[in-house]
Design a protein around this motif. Sequence first.
Motif, short mmCIF file in Angstrom:
data_model
loop_
_atom_site.label_atom_id
_atom_site.label_comp_id
_atom_site.label_asym_id
_atom_site.label_seq_id
_atom_site.Cartn_x
_atom_site.Cartn_y
_atom_site.Cartn_z
N VAL A 19 0.82 -1.21 0.00
CA VAL A 19 0.00 0.00 0.00
C VAL A 19 0.86 1.28 0.00
CG1 VAL A 19 -1.60 1.38 1.39
CG2 VAL A 19 -2.08 -1.03 0.96
N PRO A 20 1.94 1.36 0.83
CA PRO A 20 2.77 2.57 0.76
C PRO A 20 3.37 2.80 -0.62
CG PRO A 20 3.25 1.33 2.75
CD PRO A 20 2.37 0.46 1.91
N PHE A 21 3.72 1.73 -1.31
CA PHE A 21 4.26 1.86 -2.66
C PHE A 21 3.16 2.39 -3.60
CE2 PHE A 21 6.79 -1.49 -0.67
CZ PHE A 21 8.07 -1.05 -0.92
N PHE A 22 1.94 1.87 -3.42
CA PHE A 22 0.82 2.34 -4.24
C PHE A 22 0.60 3.83 -4.04
CE2 PHE A 22 -3.70 3.36 -4.62
CZ PHE A 22 -3.97 2.93 -5.92
N VAL A 112 4.38 -2.00 -14.21
CA VAL A 112 5.78 -1.92 -13.77
C VAL A 112 6.02 -0.53 -13.21
CG1 VAL A 112 8.20 -2.06 -14.49
CG2 VAL A 112 6.50 -3.53 -15.58
N PRO A 113 6.47 -0.39 -11.98
CA PRO A 113 6.92 -1.45 -11.08
C PRO A 113 5.91 -1.90 -10.04
CG PRO A 113 7.61 0.66 -10.22
CD PRO A 113 6.80 0.96 -11.46
N LEU A 114 4.67 -1.35 -10.06
CA LEU A 114 3.74 -1.61 -8.97
C LEU A 114 3.40 -3.09 -8.83
CD1 LEU A 114 2.33 -0.05 -6.78
CD2 LEU A 114 0.37 0.27 -8.27
N MET A 177 7.30 7.16 5.35
CA MET A 177 7.00 5.76 5.07
C MET A 177 7.67 5.31 3.77
SD MET A 177 3.28 3.87 4.83
CE MET A 177 2.94 4.27 6.53
N THR A 178 7.71 6.21 2.78
CA THR A 178 8.35 5.88 1.51
C THR A 178 9.83 5.55 1.72
OG1 THR A 178 6.85 7.26 0.21
CG2 THR A 178 8.99 6.77 -0.77
N ARG A 179 10.52 6.38 2.50
CA ARG A 179 11.94 6.12 2.76
C ARG A 179 12.13 4.85 3.57
NH1 ARG A 179 12.20 12.00 2.84
NH2 ARG A 179 13.78 12.69 1.33
#
Length: 207
Positions: A19-22, A112-114, A177-179
Amino acid sequence: MDLKPLITLLAIVNPLAIVPFFIHYTLGFSRAQRRRTIAISALTAFAVIAISALAGLQILAFFGISLASFQVGGGMLLLMSALAMLNAQPAEAKATPDEVDDAASRASIAVVPLTIPLLTGPATMSTVVIYADQAKTFWQHAALVGYGVVIAAATAVCFALAEPIARVLGKTGINVMTRLMGLILAALAVEVMASGLQRLFPVLDGA
């Protein structure tokens, strides 16, 4: 029915952790664009699992690619994404305004890349291929494809909850969160590559 493959796939894919990547890759997306991204990601996750189950071994054999080599290549892709996330760089950072607004460009982010390799990367594909190799009957192969439907549904549900999560966290929270997820992803990338390298070069195992 053996549920071990499903449990294993859910643990490896773990859409909730993505989810954080999304959130990171869909910053600035409209509601309709996010819904489209969710649908494409879910369908792609199903397609990857289904194709891996039905033709994974044949595809790798056709191209002369080993699972170990597949792990190393996928690990490199993960590491590149991790380095970008450690700098809190959005997915659109290297895109022109026209490309950002282009529907095809946004659709590609869902694939890509999700979805590949974050959701269904080398570990997922390798797991499906291994279980497909162990499957002896038509119904066992069909069950693997059915598990792909479950994974797709879980992905859609988790990604659909991303907006309220984003509202609660705010921009600063998302960057933190991303980092953090980038650091975790970098460690996972090294693990994937190390596993593949050990299979390619057994001497590295130190046994």
